[in-house]
Design an enzyme around this catalytic site. Sequence first.
Site, PDB file in Angstrom:
ATOM      1  N   ARG A 139      42.029  17.795  23.652  1.00  0.00           N
ATOM      2  CA  ARG A 139      42.245  16.182  23.543  1.00  0.00           C
ATOM      3  C   ARG A 139      40.820  15.486  23.765  1.00  0.00           C
ATOM      4  O   ARG A 139      40.353  15.505  25.008  1.00  0.00           O
ATOM      5  CB  ARG A 139      43.275  15.784  24.663  1.00  0.00           C
ATOM      6  CG  ARG A 139      43.657  14.313  24.419  1.00  0.00           C
ATOM      7  CD  ARG A 139      44.707  14.182  25.346  1.00  0.00           C
ATOM      8  NE  ARG A 139      45.117  12.713  25.171  1.00  0.00           N
ATOM      9  CZ  ARG A 139      44.321  11.743  25.822  1.00  0.00           C
ATOM     10  NH1 ARG A 139      43.243  11.866  26.619  1.00  0.00           N
ATOM     11  NH2 ARG A 139      44.904  10.509  25.782  1.00  0.00           N
ATOM     12  N   LYS A 158      35.760  12.558  30.998  1.00  0.00           N
ATOM     13  CA  LYS A 158      36.539  12.470  32.521  1.00  0.00           C
ATOM     14  C   LYS A 158      35.590  12.288  33.646  1.00  0.00           C
ATOM     15  O   LYS A 158      34.494  12.912  33.594  1.00  0.00           O
ATOM     16  CB  LYS A 158      37.554  13.523  32.591  1.00  0.00           C
ATOM     17  CG  LYS A 158      38.853  13.033  31.723  1.00  0.00           C
ATOM     18  CD  LYS A 158      40.312  13.788  32.196  1.00  0.00           C
ATOM     19  CE  LYS A 158      41.049  13.264  31.315  1.00  0.00           C
ATOM     20  NZ  LYS A 158      42.347  14.068  31.208  1.00  0.00           N
TER      21      LYS A 158
END
Length: 262
Positions: free
Chosen positions: A239, A205
């Site tokens: 995740r 991210k």
Amino acid sequence: MILGVLNVTPDSFSDGGRFLDVDSAVAQAQRMADDGADWIDVGGESTRPGAEPIPEAEELRRVLPVVERIARLRPVSIDTTKAAVAARALDAGAAIVNDVSGATADPRMLEVVAGRRAAIILMHRKGTPKTMERLARYRDVVGEVKRFLQRRIAAALDAGVAPQAIAVDPGIGFAKNLEHNLQLLARIGEIAALGVPVVVGVSRKRFLGRLLGQPPDQRLEGTIAASLLAVAGGARIVRVHDVAAVARALRVARAIWGAARP
Ligand code: HH2
């Protein structure tokens, strides 16, 4: 536990376009299962900041053939905010709904999950991918996220979802700036105190890019560091896209944590 990410989208921020045809998606799911994924998260609509929403029919066209073919490999979660997509994916073999809106985007979502005795991940976000960047304002980000998740757990229970079928996720990167993401990760134990399993998605991210100055495909070390620290702090599920590397790192970490216990 490891939730492997499989985006069957043209525009996801790190793997968009790579698994658009069903055979390459199935091959990637098989690879992740072999590498140590406990389940596979299939998404047909990108949630990256600024992403365009897609119609239900298009989302179904992308995800259903993949869900059908990989449900035998590992339990599948369907990453969607649309109740109709969740329903069809559950009927096609998925076991879990991963709703990045915390089941607020579609009023029928909790009913669909409860009716099919499925499980749900309730994630915190504000706004939509189109609007979320300007909504990254909090007085106490951890407190606000925790209160939101507590309300969503109560709503899921009210709708008849089984208590053991609910997990929550603070939504790293969803209407959060760098400092908000770091706060949530540093204080993940406060979210875990809600008493249901916590999922954390840091994989590749942008906050890692902000810290390291690297593009998405070079954020593996950051992904591993943040995932391990989240688990050390109380998260139960990570995740990730890079399943093999994170699984190996977690094995080493678990051996060390195991040695600390008498
Ligand atoms: N992050 C993304 C998508 N779904 N679900 C949960 N529960 N937690 C997350 O942190 C999360 C999520 C965004 O990442 P990605 O799927 O890689 O990208 P895109 O939304 O562009 O497809």
